[in-house]
Motif scaffolding. Sequence first.
Motif, mmCIF file in Angstrom:
data_model
loop_
_atom_site.group_PDB
_atom_site.id
_atom_site.type_symbol
_atom_site.label_atom_id
_atom_site.label_comp_id
_atom_site.label_asym_id
_atom_site.label_seq_id
_atom_site.Cartn_x
_atom_site.Cartn_y
_atom_site.Cartn_z
ATOM 1 N N ALA A 41 0.832 -1.210 0.000
ATOM 2 C CA ALA A 41 0.000 0.000 0.000
ATOM 3 C C ALA A 41 0.863 1.255 0.000
ATOM 4 N N VAL A 42 1.985 1.200 0.722
ATOM 5 C CA VAL A 42 2.877 2.361 0.826
ATOM 6 C C VAL A 42 3.759 2.482 -0.421
ATOM 7 N N ALA A 43 4.236 1.352 -0.904
ATOM 8 C CA ALA A 43 5.123 1.343 -2.074
ATOM 9 C C ALA A 43 4.578 0.342 -3.095
ATOM 10 N N PRO A 44 3.620 0.785 -3.939
ATOM 11 C CA PRO A 44 2.945 -0.124 -4.870
ATOM 12 C C PRO A 44 3.865 -0.853 -5.847
ATOM 13 N N GLY A 45 5.012 -0.352 -6.132
ATOM 14 C CA GLY A 45 5.907 -0.982 -7.111
ATOM 15 C C GLY A 45 6.869 -1.976 -6.500
ATOM 16 N N THR A 46 6.665 -2.363 -5.273
ATOM 17 C CA THR A 46 7.585 -3.270 -4.591
ATOM 18 C C THR A 46 7.609 -4.629 -5.285
ATOM 19 N N SER A 47 8.816 -5.173 -5.439
ATOM 20 C CA SER A 47 8.966 -6.470 -6.119
ATOM 21 C C SER A 47 8.371 -7.598 -5.274
ATOM 22 N N LEU A 48 8.063 -8.677 -5.957
ATOM 23 C CA LEU A 48 7.518 -9.849 -5.272
ATOM 24 C C LEU A 48 8.509 -10.390 -4.248
ATOM 25 N N GLU A 49 9.796 -10.365 -4.578
ATOM 26 C CA GLU A 49 10.816 -10.857 -3.646
ATOM 27 C C GLU A 49 10.830 -10.027 -2.362
ATOM 28 N N ALA A 50 10.703 -8.703 -2.507
ATOM 29 C CA ALA A 50 10.682 -7.834 -1.329
ATOM 30 C C ALA A 50 9.421 -8.077 -0.506
ATOM 31 N N GLN A 51 8.288 -8.263 -1.178
ATOM 32 C CA GLN A 51 7.042 -8.548 -0.464
ATOM 33 C C GLN A 51 7.147 -9.857 0.323
ATOM 34 N N LEU A 52 7.708 -10.887 -0.322
ATOM 35 C CA LEU A 52 7.877 -12.173 0.357
ATOM 36 C C LEU A 52 8.866 -12.063 1.514
ATOM 37 N N GLY A 53 9.894 -11.259 1.321
ATOM 38 C CA GLY A 53 10.862 -11.039 2.394
ATOM 39 C C GLY A 53 10.211 -10.381 3.602
ATOM 40 N N VAL A 54 9.410 -9.354 3.363
ATOM 41 C CA VAL A 54 8.703 -8.677 4.453
ATOM 42 C C VAL A 54 7.737 -9.650 5.127
ATOM 43 N N PHE A 55 7.017 -10.415 4.310
ATOM 44 C CA PHE A 55 6.087 -11.412 4.848
ATOM 45 C C PHE A 55 6.825 -12.376 5.777
ATOM 46 N N ALA A 56 7.951 -12.909 5.309
ATOM 47 C CA ALA A 56 8.704 -13.894 6.092
ATOM 48 C C ALA A 56 9.241 -13.282 7.377
ATOM 49 N N VAL A 57 9.815 -12.101 7.285
ATOM 50 C CA VAL A 57 10.385 -11.453 8.471
ATOM 51 C C VAL A 57 9.304 -11.187 9.513
ATOM 52 N N PHE A 58 8.172 -10.657 9.092
ATOM 53 C CA PHE A 58 7.110 -10.343 10.055
ATOM 54 C C PHE A 58 6.452 -11.614 10.611
ATOM 55 N N ALA A 59 6.276 -12.623 9.783
ATOM 56 C CA ALA A 59 5.676 -13.871 10.272
ATOM 57 C C ALA A 59 6.569 -14.513 11.327
ATOM 58 N N VAL A 60 7.871 -14.605 11.050
ATOM 59 C CA VAL A 60 8.803 -15.213 11.999
ATOM 60 C C VAL A 60 8.990 -14.325 13.224
ATOM 61 N N ALA A 61 9.113 -13.012 13.025
ATOM 62 C CA ALA A 61 9.291 -12.107 14.165
ATOM 63 C C ALA A 61 8.081 -12.157 15.096
ATOM 64 N N SER A 62 6.878 -12.199 14.529
ATOM 65 C CA SER A 62 5.686 -12.268 15.379
ATOM 66 C C SER A 62 5.636 -13.612 16.103
ATOM 67 N N ALA A 63 6.056 -14.668 15.430
ATOM 68 C CA ALA A 63 6.078 -15.980 16.079
ATOM 69 C C ALA A 63 7.031 -15.974 17.265
ATOM 70 N N LEU A 64 8.203 -15.414 17.062
ATOM 71 C CA LEU A 64 9.186 -15.372 18.144
ATOM 72 C C LEU A 64 8.750 -14.440 19.274
ATOM 73 N N ALA A 65 8.154 -13.317 18.927
ATOM 74 C CA ALA A 65 7.742 -12.346 19.941
ATOM 75 C C ALA A 65 6.528 -12.821 20.743
ATOM 76 N N LEU A 66 5.582 -13.457 20.069
ATOM 77 C CA LEU A 66 4.339 -13.858 20.734
ATOM 78 C C LEU A 66 4.385 -15.248 21.359
ATOM 79 N N ARG A 67 5.377 -16.045 21.001
ATOM 80 C CA ARG A 67 5.427 -17.424 21.476
ATOM 81 C C ARG A 67 5.353 -17.546 22.992
ATOM 82 N N PRO A 68 6.152 -16.832 23.758
ATOM 83 C CA PRO A 68 6.083 -17.015 25.223
ATOM 84 C C PRO A 68 4.684 -16.734 25.786
ATOM 85 N N THR A 69 4.056 -15.688 25.308
ATOM 86 C CA THR A 69 2.726 -15.341 25.810
ATOM 87 C C THR A 69 1.706 -16.393 25.406
ATOM 88 N N LEU A 70 1.718 -16.788 24.143
ATOM 89 C CA LEU A 70 0.761 -17.783 23.671
ATOM 90 C C LEU A 70 0.979 -19.132 24.350
#
Length: 161
Positions: free
Chosen positions: A33-62
Motif C-alpha cells: 500500500a505504501v510502495a505499490p511498485g515493490t517487487s515480489l521478492e521484497a514482499q515475500l521477504g517482508v512477509f517472512a520477516v514479520f511472520a517469523v518475528a511475530s512468532a518469536l515475539a508472541l510465542r512465550p505469551t501464547l
Amino acid sequence: MLAAILLVFEMTLPGVVFLFLAIGAAASGALLAVAPGTSLEAQLGVFAVFAVASALALRPTLKRLQGRVAASTLNARGEALVKSGGGKTAPCGVCHGLQLKGLGETPPIAGFSPLYVYRQLHGVQTGARGGPSAGMMQSVVGRLDENDMIAIVAYLGTLAP
C-alpha cells in the motif's frame, strides 16, 4: 526456512500459525500500500520477516496462555482417570499402590516420562508389548482411547517419582 520455523510452532502451539501468517500478510500488504511498485521478492521477504518475528515475539505469551488452559484441563482429566478409572478402567492405585510408586511386583508409574508411559500403555493395548503383566493390563487399558492415555500420562508426569 520460514516453513520449517512455522512447522515447529504449529507442532508446539497448535492453531497459532494462522495468526503469524496473518501478521506477515498484513505487513506485506501494508508495504504494498505504501510502495505499490515493490517487487515480489521484497514482499515475500517482508512477509517472512514479520511472520517469523511475530512468532518469536508472541510465542512465550501464547505458550503460557495455552499451557494454563490445556494443562489444567488435561491434568484434571488424567487425575480423574488415574484415581477413579472414570468409568472406563480400574483406578491405577489398585495395582500400583495409592501413591503410584509400585506395589509388590507391580512397578511404579508416578513421575515417569509421559512419552515412556504412553508407549507402554499403547503397546499393551495393541498387543505389541508382552510380559507377565501385559494380559492383566490389556483389560485395564482396553477401553481407553488415545486422549484418555494422553491425559493419564500427562498427570502421571506431574507426580514425584
